[in-house]
Structures are given as structure tokens and as C-alpha cells.
Design a protein around this motif. Structure first.
Motif, PDB file in Angstrom:
ATOM      1  N   MET A   1       0.792  -1.258  -0.206  1.00 40.73           N
ATOM      2  CA  MET A   1      -0.130   0.077  -0.029  1.00 40.73           C
ATOM      3  C   MET A   1       0.876   1.355  -0.052  1.00 40.73           C
ATOM      4  O   MET A   1       1.816   1.221   0.724  1.00 40.73           O
ATOM      5  CB  MET A   1      -1.036   0.008   1.318  1.00 40.73           C
ATOM      6  CG  MET A   1      -1.862   1.003   1.132  1.00 40.73           C
ATOM      7  SD  MET A   1      -2.869   1.002   2.725  1.00 40.73           S
ATOM      8  CE  MET A   1      -3.685  -0.551   2.798  1.00 40.73           C
ATOM      9  N   ASP A   2       0.489   2.273  -0.804  1.00 40.54           N
ATOM     10  CA  ASP A   2       1.155   3.701  -1.018  1.00 40.54           C
ATOM     11  C   ASP A   2       0.774   4.420   0.221  1.00 40.54           C
ATOM     12  O   ASP A   2       0.108   5.223  -0.176  1.00 40.54           O
ATOM     13  CB  ASP A   2       0.909   4.018  -2.131  1.00 40.54           C
ATOM     14  CG  ASP A   2       1.670   5.328  -2.572  1.00 40.54           C
ATOM     15  OD1 ASP A   2       1.244   6.010  -3.405  1.00 40.54           O
ATOM     16  OD2 ASP A   2       2.883   5.348  -2.267  1.00 40.54           O
ATOM     17  N   LEU A   3       1.373   4.292   1.287  1.00 36.25           N
ATOM     18  CA  LEU A   3       0.914   5.103   2.408  1.00 36.25           C
ATOM     19  C   LEU A   3       2.026   6.616   2.585  1.00 36.25           C
ATOM     20  O   LEU A   3       2.987   6.512   2.030  1.00 36.25           O
ATOM     21  CB  LEU A   3       1.344   4.417   3.809  1.00 36.25           C
ATOM     22  CG  LEU A   3       0.251   3.373   4.257  1.00 36.25           C
ATOM     23  CD1 LEU A   3       0.591   2.541   5.638  1.00 36.25           C
ATOM     24  CD2 LEU A   3      -1.005   3.777   4.256  1.00 36.25           C
ATOM     25  N   ASN A   4       1.092   7.405   2.913  1.00 34.14           N
ATOM     26  CA  ASN A   4       2.052   8.587   3.156  1.00 34.14           C
ATOM     27  C   ASN A   4       2.996   8.409   4.358  1.00 34.14           C
ATOM     28  O   ASN A   4       2.848   7.446   5.189  1.00 34.14           O
ATOM     29  CB  ASN A   4       0.809   9.943   3.598  1.00 34.14           C
ATOM     30  CG  ASN A   4       0.237   9.937   4.710  1.00 34.14           C
ATOM     31  OD1 ASN A   4       0.910   9.630   5.686  1.00 34.14           O
ATOM     32  ND2 ASN A   4      -1.023  10.331   4.806  1.00 34.14           N
ATOM     33  N   SER A   5       3.822   9.335   4.548  1.00 30.11           N
ATOM     34  CA  SER A   5       4.938   9.133   5.461  1.00 30.11           C
ATOM     35  C   SER A   5       4.366   9.229   7.032  1.00 30.11           C
ATOM     36  O   SER A   5       5.180   8.818   7.654  1.00 30.11           O
ATOM     37  CB  SER A   5       5.923  10.311   5.397  1.00 30.11           C
ATOM     38  OG  SER A   5       6.408  10.246   3.890  1.00 30.11           O
ATOM     39  N   HIS A   6       3.285   9.774   7.107  1.00 37.89           N
ATOM     40  CA  HIS A   6       2.756   9.771   8.387  1.00 37.89           C
ATOM     41  C   HIS A   6       2.004   8.627   8.737  1.00 37.89           C
ATOM     42  O   HIS A   6       1.837   8.266  10.001  1.00 37.89           O
ATOM     43  CB  HIS A   6       1.840  10.992   8.750  1.00 37.89           C
ATOM     44  CG  HIS A   6       1.548  11.623   9.926  1.00 37.89           C
ATOM     45  ND1 HIS A   6       2.492  11.710  10.754  1.00 37.89           N
ATOM     46  CD2 HIS A   6       0.448  11.941  10.806  1.00 37.89           C
ATOM     47  CE1 HIS A   6       2.169  12.214  11.951  1.00 37.89           C
ATOM     48  NE2 HIS A   6       0.826  12.406  11.969  1.00 37.89           N
ATOM     49  N   GLY A   7       1.893   7.784   7.908  1.00 36.83           N
ATOM     50  CA  GLY A   7       1.082   6.460   7.703  1.00 36.83           C
ATOM     51  C   GLY A   7      -0.292   6.354   8.228  1.00 36.83           C
ATOM     52  O   GLY A   7      -0.681   5.586   8.801  1.00 36.83           O
ATOM     53  N   ARG A   8      -0.791   7.597   7.801  1.00 34.58           N
ATOM     54  CA  ARG A   8      -2.405   7.468   8.318  1.00 34.58           C
ATOM     55  C   ARG A   8      -3.181   7.081   7.062  1.00 34.58           C
ATOM     56  O   ARG A   8      -4.215   6.488   7.053  1.00 34.58           O
ATOM     57  CB  ARG A   8      -2.710   8.774   8.633  1.00 34.58           C
ATOM     58  CG  ARG A   8      -2.080   9.153   9.829  1.00 34.58           C
ATOM     59  CD  ARG A   8      -2.538  10.597  10.676  1.00 34.58           C
ATOM     60  NE  ARG A   8      -2.068  10.611  11.856  1.00 34.58           N
ATOM     61  CZ  ARG A   8      -2.227  11.722  12.527  1.00 34.58           C
ATOM     62  NH1 ARG A   8      -3.208  12.803  12.134  1.00 34.58           N
ATOM     63  NH2 ARG A   8      -1.707  11.737  13.895  1.00 34.58           N
ATOM     64  N   THR A   9      -2.969   7.676   5.894  1.00 30.78           N
ATOM     65  CA  THR A   9      -3.877   7.537   4.475  1.00 30.78           C
ATOM     66  C   THR A   9      -3.161   7.254   3.363  1.00 30.78           C
ATOM     67  O   THR A   9      -1.971   7.950   3.360  1.00 30.78           O
ATOM     68  CB  THR A   9      -4.522   9.020   4.202  1.00 30.78           C
ATOM     69  OG1 THR A   9      -5.145   9.329   5.628  1.00 30.78           O
ATOM     70  CG2 THR A   9      -5.533   8.892   3.159  1.00 30.78           C
ATOM     71  N   SER A  12      -3.030   7.355  -2.371  1.00 32.73           N
ATOM     72  CA  SER A  12      -4.125   7.215  -3.488  1.00 32.73           C
ATOM     73  C   SER A  12      -5.409   7.719  -3.071  1.00 32.73           C
ATOM     74  O   SER A  12      -6.227   7.790  -3.892  1.00 32.73           O
ATOM     75  CB  SER A  12      -4.022   5.503  -4.044  1.00 32.73           C
ATOM     76  OG  SER A  12      -4.384   4.705  -2.793  1.00 32.73           O
ATOM     77  N   GLN A  13      -5.586   7.759  -2.006  1.00 38.33           N
ATOM     78  CA  GLN A  13      -6.936   8.410  -1.265  1.00 38.33           C
ATOM     79  C   GLN A  13      -6.799   9.716  -0.883  1.00 38.33           C
ATOM     80  O   GLN A  13      -7.766  10.387  -0.390  1.00 38.33           O
ATOM     81  CB  GLN A  13      -7.256   7.559  -0.061  1.00 38.33           C
ATOM     82  CG  GLN A  13      -7.454   6.082  -0.235  1.00 38.33           C
ATOM     83  CD  GLN A  13      -7.995   5.335   0.944  1.00 38.33           C
ATOM     84  OE1 GLN A  13      -8.324   5.908   1.994  1.00 38.33           O
ATOM     85  NE2 GLN A  13      -7.919   3.930   0.744  1.00 38.33           N
ATOM     86  N   VAL A  14      -5.811  10.430  -1.206  1.00 30.63           N
ATOM     87  CA  VAL A  14      -5.506  11.745  -0.788  1.00 30.63           C
ATOM     88  C   VAL A  14      -6.090  12.538  -2.263  1.00 30.63           C
ATOM     89  O   VAL A  14      -5.655  12.321  -3.093  1.00 30.63           O
ATOM     90  CB  VAL A  14      -4.036  12.255  -0.524  1.00 30.63           C
ATOM     91  CG1 VAL A  14      -4.022  13.667  -0.390  1.00 30.63           C
ATOM     92  CG2 VAL A  14      -3.529  11.513   0.639  1.00 30.63           C
ATOM     93  N   ASP A  15      -6.963  13.518  -2.002  1.00 27.62           N
ATOM     94  CA  ASP A  15      -7.789  14.108  -3.122  1.00 27.62           C
ATOM     95  C   ASP A  15      -6.887  15.625  -3.305  1.00 27.62           C
ATOM     96  O   ASP A  15      -7.376  16.390  -2.288  1.00 27.62           O
ATOM     97  CB  ASP A  15      -9.228  14.405  -3.048  1.00 27.62           C
ATOM     98  CG  ASP A  15      -9.836  15.138  -3.938  1.00 27.62           C
ATOM     99  OD1 ASP A  15      -8.959  15.747  -4.743  1.00 27.62           O
ATOM    100  OD2 ASP A  15     -10.949  15.328  -3.788  1.00 27.62           O
ATOM    101  N   PRO A  16      -6.080  15.893  -4.010  1.00 26.40           N
ATOM    102  CA  PRO A  16      -5.325  17.051  -4.338  1.00 26.40           C
ATOM    103  C   PRO A  16      -6.241  18.202  -4.425  1.00 26.40           C
ATOM    104  O   PRO A  16      -6.085  19.203  -4.544  1.00 26.40           O
ATOM    105  CB  PRO A  16      -4.513  16.877  -5.470  1.00 26.40           C
ATOM    106  CG  PRO A  16      -5.127  15.611  -6.182  1.00 26.40           C
ATOM    107  CD  PRO A  16      -5.805  14.902  -5.436  1.00 26.40           C
ATOM    108  N   ALA A  17      -7.570  18.010  -4.874  1.00 29.66           N
ATOM    109  CA  ALA A  17      -8.591  18.906  -5.090  1.00 29.66           C
ATOM    110  C   ALA A  17      -9.089  19.471  -3.973  1.00 29.66           C
ATOM    111  O   ALA A  17      -9.864  20.388  -3.840  1.00 29.66           O
ATOM    112  CB  ALA A  17      -9.566  18.627  -6.136  1.00 29.66           C
ATOM    113  N   HIS A  18      -8.850  18.771  -2.785  1.00 32.23           N
ATOM    114  CA  HIS A  18      -9.284  19.183  -1.534  1.00 32.23           C
ATOM    115  C   HIS A  18      -8.421  20.242  -0.956  1.00 32.23           C
ATOM    116  O   HIS A  18      -7.270  19.915  -0.796  1.00 32.23           O
ATOM    117  CB  HIS A  18      -9.329  17.908  -0.545  1.00 32.23           C
ATOM    118  CG  HIS A  18      -9.589  18.512   0.832  1.00 32.23           C
ATOM    119  ND1 HIS A  18     -10.767  18.512   1.497  1.00 32.23           N
ATOM    120  CD2 HIS A  18      -8.764  18.327   1.973  1.00 32.23           C
ATOM    121  CE1 HIS A  18     -10.763  18.554   2.795  1.00 32.23           C
ATOM    122  NE2 HIS A  18      -9.343  18.797   3.114  1.00 32.23           N
TER     123      HIS A  18
END
Length: 106
Positions: A1-9, A12-18
Motif C-alpha cells: 500500500m502506498d501510505l503517506n509518510s505519516h502512515g495515516r492515509t 492514492s486516497q488523498v484528493d489534491p482538489a481538497h
């Protein structure tokens, strides 16, 4: 899974338009901005990231003016300068480099 560095999300689930709500300069706020920078590619996304960094810069600036005797003053001063540098990198269409700048404060 491609987790962010903080390990939370997963990234692939981060919406850059948010647009990340920035009400403080906590680690959680910085991490949210960082992961959004890491997936931002469109001009519109970069405008959002610049606005978020502007908010960090403003909040840290207010802190520096209003908390002159704080033992965190030097760290906040560095973050204030780092937010400015990261903003300039995003403006140059280098959000990954901007994310690295912010990571240095965590």
C-alpha cells in the motif's frame, strides 16, 4: 500500500482538489499539507497548496509577534521562513521539493 509518510492515509486516497483547512501549524496540519503536495499536479492544486502555505506563514507570523517570550520562538521562526520557501517552490511547480522543506519541520 502506498501510505503517506505519516502512515495515516494511502496517498492514492488523498484528493489534491481538497483544500486543507489551516487553523494552526500543528504537526497534523503540516502532514496534511505535505501529503496533498505530494499528489498535486494540476495548476489548480498548486494554487490551493500556495494558499495553505500562505496560511501557515500568516499564523506563524502572528505567533512571532504575539508570543515574543515563547521558548518555541526559534522553531516557529524557522517554520515561518520554511513556509515562505515552500510557497516559492510550489509557485515554481515543484511541490515535491516544497513537501521536503515542510518535512524538515516534523
Amino acid at each position: 500500500m502506498d501510505l503517506n509518510s505519516h502512515g495515516r492515509t494511502p496517498l492514492s486516497q488523498v484528493d489534491p482538489a481538497h483544500i486543507v483547512p489551516v487553523t494552526n501549524f500543528s504537526a497534523d496540519t503540516l502532514w496534511s499539507i505535505i501529503v496533498h503536495m505530494e499528489v498535486s499536479t494540476d495548476f489548480e492544486h498548486l494554487v490551493y497548496r500556495e494558499a495553505e502555505l500562505d496560511a501557515i506563514w500568516s499564523i506563524t507570523g502572528f505567533y512571532l509577534v504575539n508570543e515574543p517570550d515563547s521558548n518555541q520562538r526559534e522553531a516557529v521562526r524557522r517554520l515561518h521562513a520554511g513556509a515562505h520557501k515552500a510557497h516559492d517552490l510550489v509557485a515554481d511547480r515543484r511541490p515535491a521539493d516544497a513537501a521536503l522543506v515542510l518535512r524538515s519541520f516534523l
